[in-house]
Design a protein around this motif. Sequence first.
Motif, mmCIF file in Angstrom:
data_model
loop_
_atom_site.group_PDB
_atom_site.id
_atom_site.type_symbol
_atom_site.label_atom_id
_atom_site.label_comp_id
_atom_site.label_asym_id
_atom_site.label_seq_id
_atom_site.Cartn_x
_atom_site.Cartn_y
_atom_site.Cartn_z
ATOM 1 N N LEU A 23 -37.991 -95.102 -26.591
ATOM 2 C CA LEU A 23 -38.033 -96.563 -26.609
ATOM 3 C C LEU A 23 -37.133 -97.159 -25.527
ATOM 4 O O LEU A 23 -37.520 -98.110 -24.826
ATOM 5 C CB LEU A 23 -37.599 -97.062 -27.989
ATOM 6 N N LEU A 24 -35.923 -96.603 -25.373
ATOM 7 C CA LEU A 24 -35.015 -97.125 -24.357
ATOM 8 C C LEU A 24 -35.574 -96.902 -22.954
ATOM 9 O O LEU A 24 -35.471 -97.774 -22.083
ATOM 10 C CB LEU A 24 -33.642 -96.470 -24.501
ATOM 11 N N ALA A 25 -36.198 -95.735 -22.713
ATOM 12 C CA ALA A 25 -36.812 -95.472 -21.402
ATOM 13 C C ALA A 25 -37.956 -96.437 -21.133
ATOM 14 O O ALA A 25 -38.139 -96.910 -20.007
ATOM 15 C CB ALA A 25 -37.300 -94.029 -21.335
ATOM 16 N N ALA A 26 -38.735 -96.747 -22.187
ATOM 17 C CA ALA A 26 -39.838 -97.710 -22.010
ATOM 18 C C ALA A 26 -39.309 -99.089 -21.662
ATOM 19 O O ALA A 26 -39.878 -99.799 -20.822
ATOM 20 C CB ALA A 26 -40.682 -97.760 -23.283
ATOM 21 N N ARG A 37 -42.249 -105.908 -9.232
ATOM 22 C CA ARG A 37 -43.689 -106.137 -9.312
ATOM 23 C C ARG A 37 -44.310 -106.476 -7.968
ATOM 24 O O ARG A 37 -45.509 -106.278 -7.771
ATOM 25 C CB ARG A 37 -43.980 -107.260 -10.311
ATOM 26 N N LYS A 38 -43.509 -106.957 -7.013
ATOM 27 C CA LYS A 38 -44.047 -107.311 -5.697
ATOM 28 C C LYS A 38 -43.909 -106.185 -4.686
ATOM 29 O O LYS A 38 -44.255 -106.367 -3.524
ATOM 30 C CB LYS A 38 -43.335 -108.551 -5.167
ATOM 31 N N VAL A 39 -43.396 -105.035 -5.126
ATOM 32 C CA VAL A 39 -43.164 -103.921 -4.200
ATOM 33 C C VAL A 39 -43.866 -102.679 -4.750
ATOM 34 O O VAL A 39 -43.260 -101.888 -5.478
ATOM 35 C CB VAL A 39 -41.654 -103.646 -4.015
ATOM 36 N N PRO A 40 -45.145 -102.490 -4.443
ATOM 37 C CA PRO A 40 -45.879 -101.342 -4.996
ATOM 38 C C PRO A 40 -45.284 -99.998 -4.595
ATOM 39 O O PRO A 40 -45.292 -99.056 -5.380
ATOM 40 C CB PRO A 40 -47.293 -101.522 -4.432
ATOM 41 N N ALA A 41 -44.797 -99.890 -3.360
ATOM 42 C CA ALA A 41 -44.255 -98.608 -2.907
ATOM 43 C C ALA A 41 -43.048 -98.190 -3.733
ATOM 44 O O ALA A 41 -42.908 -97.030 -4.132
ATOM 45 C CB ALA A 41 -43.873 -98.701 -1.429
ATOM 46 N N ILE A 42 -42.158 -99.133 -4.022
ATOM 47 C CA ILE A 42 -40.968 -98.814 -4.810
ATOM 48 C C ILE A 42 -41.351 -98.574 -6.265
ATOM 49 O O ILE A 42 -40.741 -97.754 -6.957
ATOM 50 C CB ILE A 42 -39.929 -99.942 -4.686
ATOM 51 N N GLN A 43 -42.386 -99.251 -6.767
ATOM 52 C CA GLN A 43 -42.849 -98.988 -8.120
ATOM 53 C C GLN A 43 -43.323 -97.547 -8.267
ATOM 54 O O GLN A 43 -43.025 -96.882 -9.261
ATOM 55 C CB GLN A 43 -43.986 -99.943 -8.483
ATOM 56 N N ARG A 48 -41.548 -92.017 -10.747
ATOM 57 C CA ARG A 48 -41.151 -90.618 -10.803
ATOM 58 C C ARG A 48 -39.838 -90.413 -11.552
ATOM 59 O O ARG A 48 -39.563 -89.307 -12.033
ATOM 60 C CB ARG A 48 -41.007 -90.060 -9.376
ATOM 61 N N ALA A 49 -39.018 -91.443 -11.626
ATOM 62 C CA ALA A 49 -37.738 -91.328 -12.325
ATOM 63 C C ALA A 49 -37.868 -91.548 -13.816
ATOM 64 O O ALA A 49 -36.874 -91.391 -14.539
ATOM 65 C CB ALA A 49 -36.731 -92.320 -11.735
ATOM 66 N N TRP A 93 -32.136 -83.678 -11.808
ATOM 67 C CA TRP A 93 -33.509 -84.169 -11.608
ATOM 68 C C TRP A 93 -33.520 -85.684 -11.460
ATOM 69 O O TRP A 93 -34.206 -86.243 -10.605
ATOM 70 C CB TRP A 93 -34.364 -83.722 -12.786
ATOM 71 N N LEU A 94 -32.738 -86.360 -12.294
ATOM 72 C CA LEU A 94 -32.679 -87.821 -12.234
ATOM 73 C C LEU A 94 -32.098 -88.305 -10.906
ATOM 74 O O LEU A 94 -32.623 -89.243 -10.291
ATOM 75 C CB LEU A 94 -31.853 -88.350 -13.403
ATOM 76 N N VAL A 95 -31.015 -87.669 -10.444
ATOM 77 C CA VAL A 95 -30.404 -88.083 -9.175
ATOM 78 C C VAL A 95 -31.374 -87.857 -8.015
ATOM 79 O O VAL A 95 -31.498 -88.702 -7.117
ATOM 80 C CB VAL A 95 -29.083 -87.329 -8.957
ATOM 81 N N ALA A 96 -32.083 -86.719 -8.032
ATOM 82 C CA ALA A 96 -33.061 -86.461 -6.976
ATOM 83 C C ALA A 96 -34.175 -87.509 -6.995
ATOM 84 O O ALA A 96 -34.638 -87.963 -5.943
ATOM 85 C CB ALA A 96 -33.646 -85.066 -7.142
#
Length: 362
Positions: A23-26, A37-43, A48-49, A93-96
């Motif tokens: 739930l917290l991750a969601a 929402r305005k930056v598809p590449a960063i989304q 992946r994180a 994994w998270l830092v990468a």
Amino acid sequence: MDELVNALAPVVGVAAALIAAVLLAAILRRIAVRALRKVPAIQGASRRALNPVRLVLAIVGARIALAVTAADTDWFGPVDYALVLALIGAVAWLVASLLLVFEAVALRKFGRDTVDHGRMRRLKTQIMLARRVGVALVITFALASVLLTIPEVRALGAGILASAGLISIVAGLAVQSSLANVFAGVQLAFTDALRIDDTVFVEEQLGTVEEITMTYVVVKVWDDRRIILPSTYFTTTPFENWTRSRSELLGTVDLDLDWRVPIDSMRAHLAAILAETTLWDGRTSTLQITQATDGMVRARVLVSAVDNDALWDLKCLIRESMVVFLQTHHREALPRQRWEAVHPPQALEAPQPAALGSSQHK
């Protein structure tokens, strides 16, 4: 009854921790999507994180739940140690994954502020290589942290430090080639000798730099093959970088024709071709006779394009159109071979015997 409750408490606690982690991750994911929402590449990079965030939260929640409900059990120690090792891997994994997000943010910022394509390719190369170096360091620190959790390894620390000189010599000899490629990759990225999307001529092949890692470079050639070369190749071997200072290129089309070729008509047709195509960038267009030997003349067309792909298509277009134009309107300009028959000179006629006798008689 108390035994059943004590047995089920760790299971219930771990299950609650997992549900809370999901739930917290969601919630964090929804916040990130709304903020980006305005930056598809960063989304895409932030997506992946999501899994490593879930894993880190789940492991932390499970450790807290077990510490509260099963701290006095016999199996708590080994389970907690396994969770510590899993937490180290999840954090790495998270830092990468976060490094990927930072790379996307940096590329977007510099891409928006940078008009020069050459500078953009240089920044892209440096940022991507810096991210790979960061990932390598994260993996190294994670492995070191795992080893430090083993008491026997910590006890050997003094002995390892005492023999560090010998170990460094042996390791240096063992990985000399790999380290040379690593340093060569860093040199390529930060000296601006080679960049992503550069057009290079290597191993008698023309291709585009597709990827630069810490140890090798991937060059994509025209037929979708990849040439993988060690980074030291580009620091020790001369190579051609066609887009070192700018991406625009010049190209030539050579046509061997008859001496009766109509030069002015060909120049007019070249201008018509270039006016109708978007492959030409408008910088250079000339048609000149560069050779006139061996019974033919060579007409050379010099044109320019924005990059290598456009230049190749433009050269093929000009060559095909010129061939059709000459075949249709000026067949006398098509190349041909000529032969001239040379006859030997006639021999002088020998005097007749009768004539010689009458001459003597007189």
